[in-house]
Design a protein around this motif. Structure first.
Motif: not given
Length: 431
Positions: A320-349
């Motif tokens: 539904d939303e993508l939150w960038d590194k500046e903490g700004l939210g952007h409404a995107l496709l909304g095919l998958l409920p919820g929000r993706a947000s940038m973290a300050n560290r690597l989350k998976a590798l």
């Protein structure tokens, strides 16, 4: 095999500059990359003028590693393989690939702040695994000719210094949180590579290695499971993480590939299926959100019951939303409920696989964002070590995950995803 004692020694730029140096000398140069990586190959393709493929005994398979190198040897004057991390890091490591292929390893050692200890590092790399030949090393970031001479004199018998590269701005390429800046974002990349090639030439790195013999059987031709299937593939500055082997396989299975830009285009090409690969949607979230016609076109595509595969950055765009590194939210496709947000560290590798009734799709994950969603995953990937990995979501005909798949490892599964045909997960969370 261009390798190093560890990450950050400069092997990526040395590999690219070596490729450009020999290409500028009129040679046909082929370059490969050990392990999962999208960004280094973009630069290596510009450097060599030839396509770059991944080699990894676990992800791509041992037979494919041998075959790709032997195939390249039919036409190439020089073949380079850029390693990953340190020479013996990972399982299988760059050293394992070199042994499998029967090629020597050439370590690049950052010699800044080092003198005679350089010889000890070289000795260790050459003798840690007696089955892996290390005949030469490259000294990187030397401070003076005298420094280079000290390094040369420190080397034990049987190991030569191929060249000593001075500190030079030409040997640097900008990077960001996922690695190097994408090649198409650097207008002067070719000039940078030419300058770096000249630095290597002055350092004596223009000699060819001793030849090796490579042989392998060609793989079986894949079934044409996607005959006549039209697949629309997002490809621009926001979505660009595409393995050439994946695209080759889709075409070999009969698919027609049509590329489009979610940033610049206002409608989708005529297609039966859609692929939203990884990339940097977080850097272009505002522009993606402002392209309302494209968002609506993709929503309509999903509403029409047509298959969509969304990987990593593609998954982020489906939220539904993508939150960038500046903490700004952007409404995107909304095919998958919820929000993706940038973290300050690597989350998976790491390397992972998706285990299904139609085969095990191998690949990897690498991301600095996280998804908050009320949706329960249909399954999870398995890490190479065996524990649970990334969530895989199935909403109608949408398949979305942070997992990046290497398609040739499971052609039947890939065909089923793009045809919208049923399959079952071996690690389904609904069982």
């Amino acid at each position: 095999m261009i390798t190093a004692p560890g990450s950050g020694q400069g092997k990526s730029m040395v590999t690219a500059a070596l490729a450009r140096l020999h290409r500028n000398a009129g040679r046909n140069v082929r370059v490969f990359k050990h392990g999962p990586d999208y960004l280094d190959p973009m630069v290596l393709e510009v450097a060599s003028g030839n396509p770059v493929y991944q080699l990894h005994p676990w992800m791509t398979g041992e037979d494919e590693c041998r075959w790709r190198l032997a195939e390249a040897a039919q036409t190439a004057d020089l073949t380079l393989v850029e390693g990953s991390m340190g020479l013996f890091d990972g399982d299988p490591s760059s050293g394992d690939l070199a042994k499998l292929a029967g090629i020597p390893a050439l370590p690049v050692i950052d010699a800044k702040g080092m003198a005679q200890t350089f010889g000890a590092v070289a000795f260790g790399l050459a003798h840690f695994d007696p089955e892996l030949p290390v005949h030469q090393v490259i000294a990187n970031k030397i401070g003076s000719a005298y420094h280079g001479q000290l390094l040369r004199e420190s080397l034990p018998e049987g190991i030569d210094l191929l060249g000593a590269i001075p500190r030079n701005d030409a040997m640097d390429i900008p990077d960001r949180h996922l690695g190097l800046v994408q090649a198409n974002e650097l207008d002067d990349l070719s000039q940078r590579l030419d300058a770096a090639a000249e630095v290597l030439k002055a350092a004596g790195l223009d000699t060819l290695p001793q030849p090796v013999e490579l042989s392998a059987e060609a793989p079986t031709v894949p079934e044409r499971l996607l005959e006549g299937q039209r697949i629309a593939i997002a490809r621009d500055a926001a979505f660009s993480f595409l393995y050439r082997a994946n695209l080759d396989l889709l075409e070999a299975m009969g698919a027609e590939l049509h590329y489009f830009s979610p940033l610049a285009d206002t409608e989708l090409p005529g297609a039966d299926a859609l692929w939203l690969p990884g990339g940097y949607p977080e850097l272009h979230a505002g522009e993606l959100a402002a392209n309302i016609p494209m968002l609506e076109a993709i929503r309509d595509f999903h509403q029409a019951g047509k298959p969509i595969l969304a990987e990593c950055g593609g998954l982020m765009a489906c939220a539904d939303e993508l939150w960038d590194k500046e903490g700004l939210g952007h409404a995107l496709l909304g095919l998958l409920p919820g929000r993706a947000s940038m973290a300050n560290r690597l989350k998976a590798l790491g390397l992972q696989s998706l285990n299904t009734s139609l085969g095990d799709l191998r690949g990897h994950t690498y991301h600095h964002s996280e998804l908050e969603t009320p949706c329960e995953p249909a399954a999870r990937t398995r890490k190479q070590a065996g524990s649970e990995g990334e969530a895989v979501y199935r909403l109608g005909t949408l398949t979305a995950s942070y997992f990046h798949g290497y398609f040739p490892s499971a052609p039947a599964l890939v065909a089923a995803i793009f045809r919208g045909e049923p399959f079952t997960f071996h690690h389904s969370l609904s069982e």
